[in-house]
Design a protein around this motif. Structure first.
Motif, mmCIF file in Angstrom:
data_model
loop_
_atom_site.group_PDB
_atom_site.id
_atom_site.type_symbol
_atom_site.label_atom_id
_atom_site.label_comp_id
_atom_site.label_asym_id
_atom_site.label_seq_id
_atom_site.Cartn_x
_atom_site.Cartn_y
_atom_site.Cartn_z
ATOM 1 N N LYS A 219 -16.340 10.614 36.314
ATOM 2 C CA LYS A 219 -15.945 9.257 36.672
ATOM 3 C C LYS A 219 -15.731 9.115 38.178
ATOM 4 O O LYS A 219 -15.869 8.019 38.714
ATOM 5 N N HIS B 282 -3.198 15.046 30.490
ATOM 6 C CA HIS B 282 -3.563 14.659 31.869
ATOM 7 C C HIS B 282 -2.424 13.801 32.395
ATOM 8 O O HIS B 282 -2.139 12.744 31.845
ATOM 9 N N TYR C 56 -14.382 7.615 43.380
ATOM 10 C CA TYR C 56 -13.928 6.299 42.944
ATOM 11 C C TYR C 56 -14.248 5.173 43.919
ATOM 12 O O TYR C 56 -13.546 4.170 43.965
ATOM 13 N N MET D 54 -16.743 2.911 41.339
ATOM 14 C CA MET D 54 -16.020 1.682 40.991
ATOM 15 C C MET D 54 -16.593 0.481 41.738
ATOM 16 O O MET D 54 -15.972 -0.583 41.766
ATOM 17 N N SER E 91 -3.086 10.788 38.553
ATOM 18 C CA SER E 91 -4.049 11.010 39.621
ATOM 19 C C SER E 91 -3.393 11.035 40.989
ATOM 20 O O SER E 91 -2.352 10.406 41.195
ATOM 21 N N ARG F 234 -11.836 13.885 41.890
ATOM 22 C CA ARG F 234 -11.538 13.526 43.273
ATOM 23 C C ARG F 234 -11.445 14.763 44.170
ATOM 24 O O ARG F 234 -11.965 14.765 45.288
ATOM 25 N N TYR G 219 -4.909 -0.155 44.384
ATOM 26 C CA TYR G 219 -3.790 0.807 44.362
ATOM 27 C C TYR G 219 -2.984 0.824 45.646
ATOM 28 O O TYR G 219 -2.161 1.719 45.820
ATOM 29 N N ARG H 298 -10.295 0.572 46.032
ATOM 30 C CA ARG H 298 -9.038 1.323 45.880
ATOM 31 C C ARG H 298 -7.894 0.771 46.727
ATOM 32 O O ARG H 298 -6.737 0.818 46.331
ATOM 33 N N ILE I 288 -2.262 4.685 38.019
ATOM 34 C CA ILE I 288 -3.000 5.926 37.840
ATOM 35 C C ILE I 288 -2.122 7.059 37.304
ATOM 36 O O ILE I 288 -2.497 8.205 37.329
HETATM 37 N N1 LYS Z 1 -9.837 5.463 39.750
HETATM 38 C C1 LYS Z 1 -8.570 5.989 40.122
HETATM 39 C C2 LYS Z 1 -8.486 6.223 41.612
HETATM 40 O O1 LYS Z 1 -9.314 5.814 42.327
HETATM 41 C C3 LYS Z 1 -8.169 7.170 39.376
HETATM 42 C C4 LYS Z 1 -8.379 7.116 37.923
HETATM 43 C C5 LYS Z 1 -8.652 8.477 37.434
HETATM 44 C C6 LYS Z 1 -9.026 8.471 36.029
HETATM 45 N N2 LYS Z 1 -8.819 9.757 35.412
HETATM 46 O O2 LYS Z 1 -7.564 6.785 42.100
#
Ligand code: LYS
Length: 442
Positions: A75, A216, A400, A404, A219, A302, A343, A339, A177
């Motif tokens: 992902k 899990h 991401y 994304m 993140s 990541r 976030y 992001r 996250i």
């Molecule tokens: N997409 C999120 C980010 O950019 C983290 C999600 C991770 C999914 N396991 O931080």
């Protein structure tokens, strides 16, 4: 924070390994100047340092050794080239949709090295995964336990599965996250005996082979204490399972979520430190519970790909707002990096097409979308002589960002260009207007 003393210096913590500034002031990666990359591939573009990707993948593999498995979390960023690099470097792959599974299979990833995740996998996705022979499916709900068992049985197979549990840890990260507290969509809570009940059901279904427990915690995590609590609780469950059913499950998966440096203020741990810490925690907990130490797996996404890429943008306008700050508009934005908006993520930025001795100015790097929240870098310093046509780059965008990315405002998604040993090649091409219009069949 205060402006850095020299804006021309690139902090190696946030930039890919082979990035440096040449004598002429132009930044290069894998031996290729960014000016040439911009000319050849256009901007914006994600520029990925292939040697760095491979080195990081290898570092994870080596750190965890033969008694553990490293599943790269697709992902974060997935393409066929990446799948091949992973295979070559000995990593496994975690996918969480039919599309990610299709990408992995089409690049020739061995199905038994694939783990399939997700809180709502469709019947079609599960069927495809079982048919393909994926190494494990991570079960996320009571309904899915029955669903996967049923599908496997009807295909005459016994599917290896893990059960994802929530251990009730509050991870120190952004709310969106964090994934181990109970009030959320992922996993089956350990609390109230729900996870134990899920295990009971899975053990009694013919279509399933329960190989382990998955947790899990979230993140972009720097602090190992969350893993400590998680491991303690997962091992506690393994012990209860042994006591109730007389089975010692052979595996535990502690998920991913390990943080990277987005700015100079972040201090991530190295894979070998993480491997050592996790190994010790699990070993200690199992010894106390008198369990054989299970095989550990981890799922960094990541932490493998994030630091290996930067986004290369061209400056379009520079707008000083008296007494406030200067807005620097680039040719991308929230469509290639959501992001910051989603976030409140922090990023750094540098002028990369030339060096500059001008004074630092406080800037906000924004995109070209019709949205005032379209911010790429909220607060940063760039040289005061910044002008339209300059190239700037935002490091640590390997994870991401492309995965994304959106087409908001019908902006075309940027390409991913892999650079290595003086050569650059497109691994995901830039979207075109034809791509957009092909979907529009009205
Ligand atoms: N997409 C999120 C980010 O950019 C983290 C999600 C991770 C999914 N396991 O931080």
């Amino acid at each position: 924070s205060a402006p850095p003393t020299d804006l021309n210096v690139l902090d190696h913590k946030v930039w890919a390994q082979t990035v440096g500034r040449g004598e002429d002031g132009v930044v290069t990666v894998g031996g290729v100047p960014v000016t040439r990359l911009a000319e050849e591939f256009g901007t914006p573009a994600y520029i990925m340092d292939e040697a760095d990707f491979r080195a990081r993948a290898r570092a994870w593999r080596t750190a965890f050794g033969a008694d553990a498995d490293v599943f790269y979390a697709g992902k974060a960023f997935l393409s066929r080239a990446v799948v091949r690099w992973l295979e070559e470097e000995g990593l496994n792959l975690d996918v969480c949709s039919g599309g990610e599974l299709a990408t992995a299979l089409s690049a020739g990833m061995a199905p038994e090295r694939i783990a399939f995740h997700g809180n709502n996998k469709s019947v079609a996705e599960i069927t495809r995964a079982v048919e393909a022979g994926v190494g494990r499916i991570v079960l996320d709900s009571f309904q899915e336990i029955v669903r996967v068992a049923h599908i496997a049985q009807s295909l005459g197979k016994r599917q290896k599965v893990q059960i994802r549990i929530t251990v009730g840890v509050e991870a120190h990260t952004h709310e969106f996250i964090a994934t181990a507290h109970e009030d959320q969509k992922f996993g089956i809570p350990l609390a109230g005996g729900q996870a134990a009940e899920a295990v009971r059901r899975a053990l009694h279904l013919d279509g399933l082979e329960l190989i382990g427990i998955h947790s899990h915690i979230g993140s972009q995590i720097f602090d190992m204490s969350g893993f400590e609590v998680a491991a303690h609780r997962v091992v506690g469950l393994l012990k209860d399972i042994r006591d109730e059913h007389g089975v010692e499950l052979p595996e535990i998966d502690l998920g991913g979520g390990l943080g990277i440096a987005y700015t100079s203020d972040d201090d991530p741990r190295e894979p070998h430190e993480i491997a050592k810490a996790l190994g010790e925690i699990v070993g200690r907990e199992c010894e106390a519970a008198r369990l054989r130490t299970p095989r550990i797996s981890v799922e960094p996404g990541r932490a493998v790909v994030g630091p290996t890429a930067f986004t290369l943008y061209e400056v379009g306008t520079v707008k000083p707002l008296e007494g406030l700050r200067t807005y620097v508009s680039v040719d991308g934005g929230m469509s290639d990096n959501i992001r910051t908006a989603l976030y409140d993520a922090e990023y750094s930025v540098a002028l990369v097409s030339r060096a500059s001795d001008a004074e630092p100015m406080l800037v906000r790097v924004v995109g070209k979308h019709c949205e005032s929240g379209d911010i790429v870098v909220k607060d940063a310093f760039l040289p005061a002589d910044l002008a339209p046509g300059d190239l700037i780059a935002v490091p640590a965008t390997g994870a991401y960002c492309r995965s994304m990315a959106s087409n908001y405002n019908h902006v075309l998604r940027p390409p991913v260009v892999a650079v290595k040993d003086g050569e650059a090649r497109v691994i995901v091409r830039r979207e075109t207007e034809e791509d957009l219009l092909r979907l529009d069949v009205g």
